[in-house]
Each structure stands twice: as structure tokens, then as C-alpha cells.
Design a protein around this motif. Structure first.
Motif, mmCIF file in Angstrom:
data_model
loop_
_atom_site.group_PDB
_atom_site.id
_atom_site.type_symbol
_atom_site.label_atom_id
_atom_site.label_comp_id
_atom_site.label_asym_id
_atom_site.label_seq_id
_atom_site.Cartn_x
_atom_site.Cartn_y
_atom_site.Cartn_z
ATOM 1 N N ASN A 257 10.342 -2.391 1.774
ATOM 2 C CA ASN A 257 8.912 -2.506 1.483
ATOM 3 C C ASN A 257 8.411 -1.365 0.586
ATOM 4 O O ASN A 257 7.864 -1.593 -0.493
ATOM 5 N N VAL A 258 8.633 -0.134 1.010
ATOM 6 C CA VAL A 258 8.076 1.010 0.289
ATOM 7 C C VAL A 258 8.771 1.204 -1.064
ATOM 8 O O VAL A 258 8.128 1.300 -2.113
ATOM 9 N N GLY A 259 10.104 1.241 -1.034
ATOM 10 C CA GLY A 259 10.875 1.510 -2.249
ATOM 11 C C GLY A 259 10.663 0.449 -3.312
ATOM 12 O O GLY A 259 10.524 0.757 -4.501
ATOM 13 N N ALA B 290 0.804 -1.239 0.000
ATOM 14 C CA ALA B 290 0.000 0.000 0.000
ATOM 15 C C ALA B 290 0.830 1.280 0.000
ATOM 16 O O ALA B 290 0.514 2.218 -0.741
ATOM 17 N N THR B 291 1.879 1.341 0.805
ATOM 18 C CA THR B 291 2.618 2.608 0.880
ATOM 19 C C THR B 291 3.306 2.891 -0.449
ATOM 20 O O THR B 291 3.210 4.002 -0.997
ATOM 21 N N GLY B 292 3.979 1.878 -1.002
ATOM 22 C CA GLY B 292 4.670 2.047 -2.285
ATOM 23 C C GLY B 292 3.686 2.346 -3.401
ATOM 24 O O GLY B 292 3.913 3.214 -4.250
ATOM 25 N N ALA C 167 9.977 7.989 2.054
ATOM 26 C CA ALA C 167 10.373 7.758 3.452
ATOM 27 C C ALA C 167 9.817 8.881 4.317
ATOM 28 O O ALA C 167 9.361 9.906 3.810
ATOM 29 N N ASN C 168 9.869 8.698 5.614
ATOM 30 C CA ASN C 168 9.501 9.766 6.536
ATOM 31 C C ASN C 168 10.712 10.643 6.811
ATOM 32 O O ASN C 168 11.773 10.130 7.181
ATOM 33 N N GLY C 169 10.561 11.940 6.617
ATOM 34 C CA GLY C 169 11.615 12.899 6.971
ATOM 35 C C GLY C 169 12.930 12.754 6.237
ATOM 36 O O GLY C 169 13.979 13.049 6.829
ATOM 37 N N ALA D 277 16.532 12.102 7.257
ATOM 38 C CA ALA D 277 17.762 12.897 7.201
ATOM 39 C C ALA D 277 18.790 12.386 6.197
ATOM 40 O O ALA D 277 19.966 12.271 6.502
ATOM 41 N N GLN D 278 18.353 12.116 4.998
ATOM 42 C CA GLN D 278 19.270 11.690 3.940
ATOM 43 C C GLN D 278 19.701 12.871 3.078
ATOM 44 O O GLN D 278 20.798 12.901 2.553
ATOM 45 N N ILE D 279 18.812 13.855 2.934
ATOM 46 C CA ILE D 279 19.166 15.064 2.189
ATOM 47 C C ILE D 279 19.196 16.191 3.223
ATOM 48 O O ILE D 279 18.172 16.533 3.827
HETATM 49 P P1 NAD Z 1 12.300 -1.345 5.157
HETATM 50 O O1 NAD Z 1 13.101 -1.654 6.345
HETATM 51 O O2 NAD Z 1 11.427 -2.374 4.542
HETATM 52 O O3 NAD Z 1 13.219 -0.778 3.966
HETATM 53 C C1 NAD Z 1 14.201 0.199 4.117
HETATM 54 C C2 NAD Z 1 15.239 -0.068 3.033
HETATM 55 O O4 NAD Z 1 16.178 0.986 3.010
HETATM 56 C C3 NAD Z 1 16.018 -1.362 3.284
HETATM 57 O O5 NAD Z 1 16.106 -2.084 2.078
HETATM 58 C C4 NAD Z 1 17.381 -0.856 3.750
HETATM 59 O O6 NAD Z 1 18.423 -1.741 3.419
HETATM 60 C C5 NAD Z 1 17.494 0.446 2.999
HETATM 61 N N1 NAD Z 1 18.378 1.432 3.623
HETATM 62 C C6 NAD Z 1 18.537 1.708 4.938
HETATM 63 N N2 NAD Z 1 19.414 2.701 5.091
HETATM 64 C C7 NAD Z 1 19.821 3.061 3.868
HETATM 65 C C8 NAD Z 1 20.721 4.044 3.372
HETATM 66 N N3 NAD Z 1 21.370 4.862 4.185
HETATM 67 N N4 NAD Z 1 20.907 4.141 2.030
HETATM 68 C C9 NAD Z 1 20.231 3.327 1.180
HETATM 69 N N5 NAD Z 1 19.368 2.388 1.595
HETATM 70 C C10 NAD Z 1 19.159 2.252 2.921
HETATM 71 O O7 NAD Z 1 11.446 -0.050 5.564
HETATM 72 P P2 NAD Z 1 10.154 0.509 4.869
HETATM 73 O O8 NAD Z 1 8.974 -0.011 5.577
HETATM 74 O O9 NAD Z 1 10.264 0.373 3.392
HETATM 75 O O10 NAD Z 1 10.260 2.054 5.268
HETATM 76 C C11 NAD Z 1 11.084 2.960 4.562
HETATM 77 C C12 NAD Z 1 10.690 4.377 4.918
HETATM 78 O O11 NAD Z 1 9.302 4.562 4.618
HETATM 79 C C13 NAD Z 1 10.836 4.738 6.398
HETATM 80 O O12 NAD Z 1 11.166 6.108 6.493
HETATM 81 C C14 NAD Z 1 9.444 4.512 6.958
HETATM 82 O O13 NAD Z 1 9.196 5.266 8.121
HETATM 83 C C15 NAD Z 1 8.616 4.996 5.789
HETATM 84 N N6 NAD Z 1 7.245 4.479 5.771
HETATM 85 C C16 NAD Z 1 6.988 3.154 5.727
HETATM 86 C C17 NAD Z 1 5.670 2.705 5.679
HETATM 87 C C18 NAD Z 1 5.314 1.251 5.549
HETATM 88 O O14 NAD Z 1 4.119 0.946 5.331
HETATM 89 N N7 NAD Z 1 6.246 0.331 5.610
HETATM 90 C C19 NAD Z 1 4.606 3.625 5.729
HETATM 91 C C20 NAD Z 1 4.905 4.990 5.756
HETATM 92 C C21 NAD Z 1 6.227 5.403 5.776
#
Ligand code: NAD
Length: 473
Positions: free
Chosen positions: A235-237, A195-197, A332-334, A313-315
Motif C-alpha cells: 500500500n505505502v510503497g 494517504a500514507t504513500g 515504513a515504521n522502524g 529493522a531492515q537497516i
Molecule cells: P503492505 O502489507 O501493504 O505492504 C508491505 C509490502 O512489503 C508488501 O508488498 C510485501 O510483499 C513487502 N515486503 C515484506 N517484507 C519485505 C522484505 N523483507 N523485503 C521487501 N519487501 C517486503 O503494508 P503497508 O500498509 O504498505 O505497510 C508498510 C509499512 O508502512 C509498515 O511498516 C507499516 O507499519 C507502515 N505504515 C503503513 C500505513 C498504512 O496506512 N498502510 C501507515 C503508516 C505506516
């Protein structure tokens, strides 16, 4: 992983951005402070026996607002989480729910742990113990506080949390609603994992349905062929990049991960990368792109759309000047700090903000919670009825015209929507409506020139309205 932003904390960064909207709305300073304040945060420390030794784990759950109940927000398991981060994320949840008209307050949780260092059994005991602490302290229940997955957590952890709650409250008929993002076989909803992606992609599609906005961002109309860089294939990416690659004809020219970066100007097959990661636990050695180790530098690659989908805090103030894109979509968040946001806005880079862009997760979590409370799968009552009506319509058409429609028309006519269709439709509708709400604010208020401020204006208006309605102040 450390937060690179040394100047402002995450929650200060969020609050500074919210202040822009507060200034536009000219809200009373007292009310503004009440809006920004986090209602309650608990910190729990608990021991768990791991390999015959006692280890103590620390976690937090913050409730930013409970003007609507339950308060909603993910739980992340990460080796760097802290109270400030959890409070900042809880605040984002409040605004997020308001932007997409999900009737929840904002909350967030975190456990300080590196899940990769523990076995499945260890993780189960730790998660269940954390859940018990949250239930006992009143920070987890279907009526008041409902977690969901976030970084480092997924369906598995949500199922353990739901089961723990059920054992503590067997008399509660709505136990399944105590957490969302559960496996479908245990009360989850189809379409929650993606859903998020998927929501991120629905936002991008809606943006490109508005050619004026695309041109304002310095891009050519049309999503097809756009060159995209994605940070984080979790998950999201993964779900966002896969859809853009497979359904929108975009070119994913770079994928940044923890251990490096993959680049291919011709476009990278996202599903193949995912399979490679599943098999080798790294992107290294992926044969269809060039690998290098400096992932952070990848954020500066020239592209049309940059999608940070990893973490906050990546950018920052340090690299914002070197970001070489027209459009940043904050999955991502923030991911963009306050300092960086200022620099990028002055440079004319368009940012679609986190509080809106990644709200697809909480939107479908809302659908899951409603499904749990109603104890019935969406579409169960009407699907066959819709099919029957479609078949009769087809018959009538054939009788009236004397012709048999082509196969695809017949299939479309006699189709009854199932749960996944309904969830995707509700998600698409939500993201499109919310985009139009942001656009309306920007079109009608000269002081609002960016989507982030517009999104907070939309959110704050709704939250203040509900405060007025229920007489909180
Ligand atoms: P996840 O743990 O499934 O994926 C994060 C990915 O980022 C992993 O593959 C990890 O290896 C990679 N990663 C971590 N640090 C990194 C870096 N410095 N450079 C490059 N890659 C890096 O997490 P997710 O659930 O996909 O969440 C990602 C972001 O989305 C977070 O900020 C989270 O708060 C936000 N988010 C997630 C959801 C959700 O439904 N899962 C909903 C809203 C927001």
C-alpha cells in the motif's frame, strides 16, 4: 519474517531514539519515564473453526497514551507480530499524532496470522472474532480506541470490524467512527488508501522546496531525475513510488520485494510492476527490468533516495555501513534500528523519520473520523456554491475586460473542490506544516542536528504541554 535486530528490541530501539530528544529538552526523568511507558496492553486468544478443525489465534492491542482520545493506530495481521512490536508501534503512534497535530493518543494492534494461508471467509470470521474480543475488553470504540489498516489489513478488514462493532452497539450513533480506512461506500473517505504513500511524497516535495536542506544532505536541488530505490510495493510503497514516477519525474531504479529485486537504471514503470504483481503474484518475470533473488542486497544499491516501505529493522548494525544513499525516507515504521541510525548519522546520511514521514495515514484517518462523527461528506455543502461563485466571477471578468479567458482558466475558476481535493489539500498542508516545525527546531537548537531528534522534540513538547494543561502529573 523475522526481525533482524538481535541487539535491541523494537520498543527499546524507539525509546533510545526518543531519549535523545528527552536529553535535549532536559526533561525530568520521572516525566520521561511516564512519557515512554505504554499505558495498557491486552493479549487475547480465541478459537475459530477452520475446515472443521478448531484453531486458536492470538492478538494484541496496546494503548501507549490516552492524553488525547480516541487512541489511534493500525491493526496488522502478520506471522511474526508480538507484544513488543505492538507496543513499539503504539508509542510511534503517540509521537506521530503529536507531530502532525492530530488530536489522538497512540495505539496499535496485531494478530499473529499469515493471511495468505486462509480463504476470504476464514479471514472474515477470524477478523470479526478478533474485533469482538477488542470491543468487549474496551479496546475498540469511536470514543476511545479507533484502529486502521496496517500490514496485512485493508479496507475489507476495516469494513468487517465496523460491522461487528455496529452489531454489538446498534444504539451508538457514531458506530462508523470505530475504525478508519473503511471502503468509501461504507463510511470511508476518498483518498485514505493512498494517504500514507501520498503523504510520503508530500514530505519529499517539501524537503526539496528547501534547497539548503537538500544541499546539506549532499544532494543537488530539484526532485526531478533523482534516482530512487523503494523497498516494498505494498500500500505505502506503491502509492509513493507511483507518484514519484508519474508526477515528479523521478527514476525508480530498483524495487525490492519479498521474492526478489527489480533493477533498471533507466527507471521502472511502477504501475506496470503493480499490474504484473496483480496478475502473477510475484515480481519475477517482469519484462522491463532485471530480476534477481537477493532483495536485501538491493538496500545497498547506490541511489539518491532510499525509501524503505516494507517493515521494521531492515537497516541494522549489520548493513548500515554499506547503505549507499544520501537520503533515507522512512515510509515504513522502524525500518532503521537504533544502532543503524547511529552509524548512518555519523556517516552523514540524512534520514527523514517514520514518525513524521508516514503520518499521512493517520492524518487522513483523522479526517475520516471527523467525517463519520459529522455524518456528512466533506465538500457536500459548499461545492456547488463555490462553482456558482466561480461562474459569477468569470462573468464579471468577461464584462470588465471584454475578453473570454482561455478554457483552462475558465475550468479553474468555476471548479468547486470535492472530497478528494479537500483531503489531499489537508494532507499536503499537514505534511508541509510539520516539516517546517521540525526545521524550526533544527534551526534554533544547536543540539538537534537530525530530523528524527527534531521530530521527537516537536512531539514531546506538545505531549508534555498537554499533560501540564490537564494536570496528569
Ligand atoms: P503492505 O502489507 O501493504 O505492504 C508491505 C509490502 O512489503 C508488501 O508488498 C510485501 O510483499 C513487502 N515486503 C515484506 N517484507 C519485505 C522484505 N523483507 N523485503 C521487501 N519487501 C517486503 O503494508 P503497508 O500498509 O504498505 O505497510 C508498510 C509499512 O508502512 C509498515 O511498516 C507499516 O507499519 C507502515 N505504515 C503503513 C500505513 C498504512 O496506512 N498502510 C501507515 C503508516 C505506516
Amino acid at each position: 519474517m523475522e526481525n533482524n535486530n538481535k541487539t535491541l528490541s523494537f520498543s527499546e530501539s524507539v525509546n533510545y531514539m526518543v531519549d535523545r530528544a528527552i536529553n535535549v529538552l532536559e526533561i525530568d526523568t520521572g516525566i520521561a519515564s511516564a512519557l515512554k511507558a505504554c499505558n495498557a496492553t491486552i493479549k487475547v486468544s480465541f478459537p475459530v473453526e477452520i475446515n472443521g478443525k478448531i484453531e486458536v489465534f492470538t492478538g494484541w492491542r496496546a494503548v501507549h497514551s490516552d492524553h488525547r482520545l480516541p487512541s489511534k493506530g493500525g491493526i496488522r495481521f502478520a506471522p511474526y507480530v508480538d507484544e513488543d512490536e505492538v507496543e513499539a508501534l503504539a508509542a510511534l503512534m503517540t509521537y506521530k499524532c503529536a507531530i502532525v497535530d492530530v488530536p489522538f493518543g497512540g495505539s496499535k494492534g496485531g494478530l499473529l496470522i499469515d493471511p495468505r494461508k486462509y480463504t476470504r471467509d476464514d479471514m472474515q470470521r477470524i477478523t470479526r472474532r478478533f474485533a469482538r474480543e477488542l470491543v468487549r475488553k474496551g479496546f475498540l470504540s469511536p470514543a476511545t480506541n479507533v484502529p486502521a489498516p496496517d500490514m496485512g489489513t485493508g479496507e475489507r478488514e476495516m469494513a468487517w470490524i465496523a460491522d461487528t462493532y455496529k452489531h454489538l452497539h446498534p444504539e451508538d450513533i457514531n458506530t462508523l467512527g470505530c475504525v478508519t480506512g473503511k471502503p468509501v461506500a461504507h463510511g470511508g473517505i476518498r483518498g485514505r488508501t493512498e494517504a500514507t504513500g501520498r503523504g510520503v511524497v508530500y514530505v519529499i516535495r517539501e524537503f526539496f522546496r528547501n534547497p539548503d536542506d537538500v544541499i546539506n544532505a549532499g544532494l543537488k536541488p530539484g526532485l526531478g531525475g533523482k534516482r530512487i530505490v523503494v523497498q516494498g510495493l505494498g500500500n505505502v510503497g506503491y502509492h509513493a513510488a507511483k507518484l514519484l514516477d508519474e508526477e515528479d519525474d523521478c527514476l525508480i531504479i530498483a524495487i525490492l520485494e519479498r521474492d526478489g529485486i527489480l533493477v533498471n537504471e533507466e527507471g521502472i514503470n511502477v504501475e506496470n510492476v503493480r499490474q504484473h504483481i496483480n496478475e502473477h503474484k510475484t515480481i519475477k518475470g517482469f519484462p522491463e527490468a532485471t530480476f534477481s533473488e537477493n532483495a536485501a542486497a538491493g538496500l545497498e544499491i547506490e541511489c539518491d533516495i532510499l525509501i524503505p516501505a516494507a517493515m521494521e529493522a531492515q537497516i541494522t548494525g549489520k548493513n548500515a555501513d554499506n547503505i549507499n544513499t544520501k537520503l533515507i525516507v522512512e515510509a515504513a515504521n522502524g525500518p532503521v534500528t537504533f544502532e543503524a541510525d547511529d552509524i548512518l548519522r555519523n556517516r552523514g546520511v540524512t534520514i527523514l523519520p517514520d514518525a513524521f514521514v508516514n503520518a499521512g495515514g493517520v492524518t487522513v484517518s483523522y479526517f475520516e473520523w471527523v467525517r463519520n462523527l459529522s455524518h456528512i461528506r466533506f465538500g457536500r455543502m459548499e461545492r456547488r456554491h463555490d462553482e456558482l461563485r466561480g461562474a459569477r466571477l468569470l462573468q464579471a471578468l468577461e464584462t470588465m475586460t471584454g475578453k473570454t479567458p482561455e478554457n483552462w482558466m475558465q475550468d479553474e475558476l468555476v471548479y468547486g473542490a470535492d472530497e478528494l481535493d479537500l483531503v489531499r489539500s489537508g494532507l499536503d498542508d499537514t505534511m508541509r506544516n510539520s516539516y517546517q516545525q521540525l526545521k524550526e527546531v533544527m534551526d534554533n537548537n544547536d543540539k538537534v542536528t537530525d530530523y528524527r531528534t527534531a521530530s521527537y522534540v516537536v512531539a514531546i513538547n506538545k505531549i508534555v504541554r498537554s499533560y501540564i494543561d490537564i494536570g496528569v502529573y
